[in-house]
Design a protein around this motif. Structure first.
Motif, PDB file in Angstrom:
ATOM      1  N   TYR A  12      39.269   3.120  21.078  1.00  0.00           N
ATOM      2  CA  TYR A  12      37.847   3.454  20.983  1.00  0.00           C
ATOM      3  C   TYR A  12      37.060   2.420  20.177  1.00  0.00           C
ATOM      4  O   TYR A  12      35.896   2.175  20.465  1.00  0.00           O
ATOM      5  N   LEU A  13      37.685   1.813  19.170  1.00  0.00           N
ATOM      6  CA  LEU A  13      37.002   0.773  18.398  1.00  0.00           C
ATOM      7  C   LEU A  13      36.691  -0.447  19.263  1.00  0.00           C
ATOM      8  O   LEU A  13      35.735  -1.171  18.998  1.00  0.00           O
ATOM      9  N   GLN A  14      37.498  -0.674  20.274  1.00  0.00           N
ATOM     10  CA  GLN A  14      37.225  -1.763  21.199  1.00  0.00           C
ATOM     11  C   GLN A  14      36.459  -1.249  22.416  1.00  0.00           C
ATOM     12  O   GLN A  14      35.509  -1.894  22.872  1.00  0.00           O
ATOM     13  N   GLY A  15      36.842  -0.109  22.940  1.00  0.00           N
ATOM     14  CA  GLY A  15      36.300   0.390  24.202  1.00  0.00           C
ATOM     15  C   GLY A  15      34.835   0.780  24.152  1.00  0.00           C
ATOM     16  O   GLY A  15      34.073   0.462  25.073  1.00  0.00           O
ATOM     17  N   ILE A  16      34.425   1.458  23.102  1.00  0.00           N
ATOM     18  CA  ILE A  16      33.022   1.903  23.037  1.00  0.00           C
ATOM     19  C   ILE A  16      32.060   0.719  22.932  1.00  0.00           C
ATOM     20  O   ILE A  16      31.084   0.668  23.688  1.00  0.00           O
ATOM     21  N   PRO A  17      32.303  -0.273  22.055  1.00  0.00           N
ATOM     22  CA  PRO A  17      31.385  -1.421  22.061  1.00  0.00           C
ATOM     23  C   PRO A  17      31.389  -2.194  23.382  1.00  0.00           C
ATOM     24  O   PRO A  17      30.338  -2.634  23.859  1.00  0.00           O
ATOM     25  N   GLU A  18      32.566  -2.342  23.995  1.00  0.00           N
ATOM     26  CA  GLU A  18      32.628  -3.035  25.288  1.00  0.00           C
ATOM     27  C   GLU A  18      31.827  -2.292  26.341  1.00  0.00           C
ATOM     28  O   GLU A  18      31.050  -2.896  27.081  1.00  0.00           O
ATOM     29  N   MET A  19      32.027  -0.990  26.424  1.00  0.00           N
ATOM     30  CA  MET A  19      31.302  -0.214  27.424  1.00  0.00           C
ATOM     31  C   MET A  19      29.810  -0.159  27.113  1.00  0.00           C
ATOM     32  O   MET A  19      28.985  -0.110  28.030  1.00  0.00           O
ATOM     33  N   MET A  42      40.242  -9.031  19.338  1.00  0.00           N
ATOM     34  CA  MET A  42      39.825  -9.956  20.390  1.00  0.00           C
ATOM     35  C   MET A  42      38.777  -9.321  21.294  1.00  0.00           C
ATOM     36  O   MET A  42      37.992 -10.024  21.917  1.00  0.00           O
ATOM     37  N   GLY A  43      38.760  -8.001  21.380  1.00  0.00           N
ATOM     38  CA  GLY A  43      37.783  -7.319  22.220  1.00  0.00           C
ATOM     39  C   GLY A  43      36.399  -7.250  21.598  1.00  0.00           C
ATOM     40  O   GLY A  43      35.395  -7.139  22.308  1.00  0.00           O
ATOM     41  N   LEU A  44      36.324  -7.326  20.302  1.00  0.00           N
ATOM     42  CA  LEU A  44      35.028  -7.211  19.636  1.00  0.00           C
ATOM     43  C   LEU A  44      34.085  -8.385  19.913  1.00  0.00           C
ATOM     44  O   LEU A  44      32.896  -8.149  20.148  1.00  0.00           O
ATOM     45  N   PRO A  45      34.541  -9.635  19.910  1.00  0.00           N
ATOM     46  CA  PRO A  45      33.597 -10.721  20.216  1.00  0.00           C
ATOM     47  C   PRO A  45      32.963 -10.601  21.600  1.00  0.00           C
ATOM     48  O   PRO A  45      31.762 -10.804  21.758  1.00  0.00           O
ATOM     49  N   GLN A  46      33.770 -10.248  22.588  1.00  0.00           N
ATOM     50  CA  GLN A  46      33.190 -10.120  23.930  1.00  0.00           C
ATOM     51  C   GLN A  46      32.236  -8.936  24.013  1.00  0.00           C
ATOM     52  O   GLN A  46      31.224  -9.000  24.710  1.00  0.00           O
TER      53      GLN A  46
END
Length: 153
Positions: free
Chosen positions: A8-15, A125-129
């Motif tokens: 969720y820490l990666q998924g919510i910002p990505e979405m 690595m997911g946070l920058p994108q």
């Protein structure tokens, strides 16, 4: 439990970035509260699908379709346009993901497969994108002026 939290820490910002880019491309005014709610729903559905015993990658197809359906349901954007902008936004996410992994891998002289096997680095690595997508959406909206009355809610 930590796997869910990391997802969720990666998924919510990505979405959030993906949905914002979709709406900006579709010329819908960016309403960040609604975008965040959409992102939470999408992240939850993706997490559930990823944990089912189904073919890997099915979560991406489901996410594109669900994004298009949500945009069509809550805005005045036709499904065909919603599908195109959803596909374009997820393609941008994939391009950013590959670029960030390769860039960091080359800078640190590490194999990019290393990031896939360690959950903490994968999340980092997911946070920058995600940040790049969230920054790109208002830029798109600035050049593709939102139309009035596009929201149904």
């Amino acid at each position: 439990m930590s796997q869910i939290l990391l997802f969720y820490l990666q998924g919510i910002p990505e979405m959030t970035g993906v949905v914002a880019c979709c709406l900006a491309l579709a010329r819908v005014k960016l309403r960040w509260g609604v975008i965040l709610a959409f992102a939470c729903v999408l992240a939850t559905v993706i997490y559930i699908i990823r944990n089912l015993p189904v073919t890997f990658g099915l979560h991406s197809v489901a996410a594109i379709l669900l994004t298009a359906l949500l945009i069509t349901r809550f805005t005045r954007v036709p499904f065909s346009t919603s599908f195109i902008v959803a596909f374009a936004s997820f393609a941008l996410l994939a391009l950013l993901e590959v670029s960030v992994y390769e860039l960091v891998g080359q800078l640190l002289n590490i194999e990019s497969s290393y990031f896939a096997f360690t959950p903490y680095t994968r999340m980092l690595m997911g946070l920058p994108q995600a940040i790049i997508l969230i920054v790109i959406a208002p830029v798109i909206a600035r050049y593709r002026k939102p139309l009035e009355g596009m929201w149904k809610i």
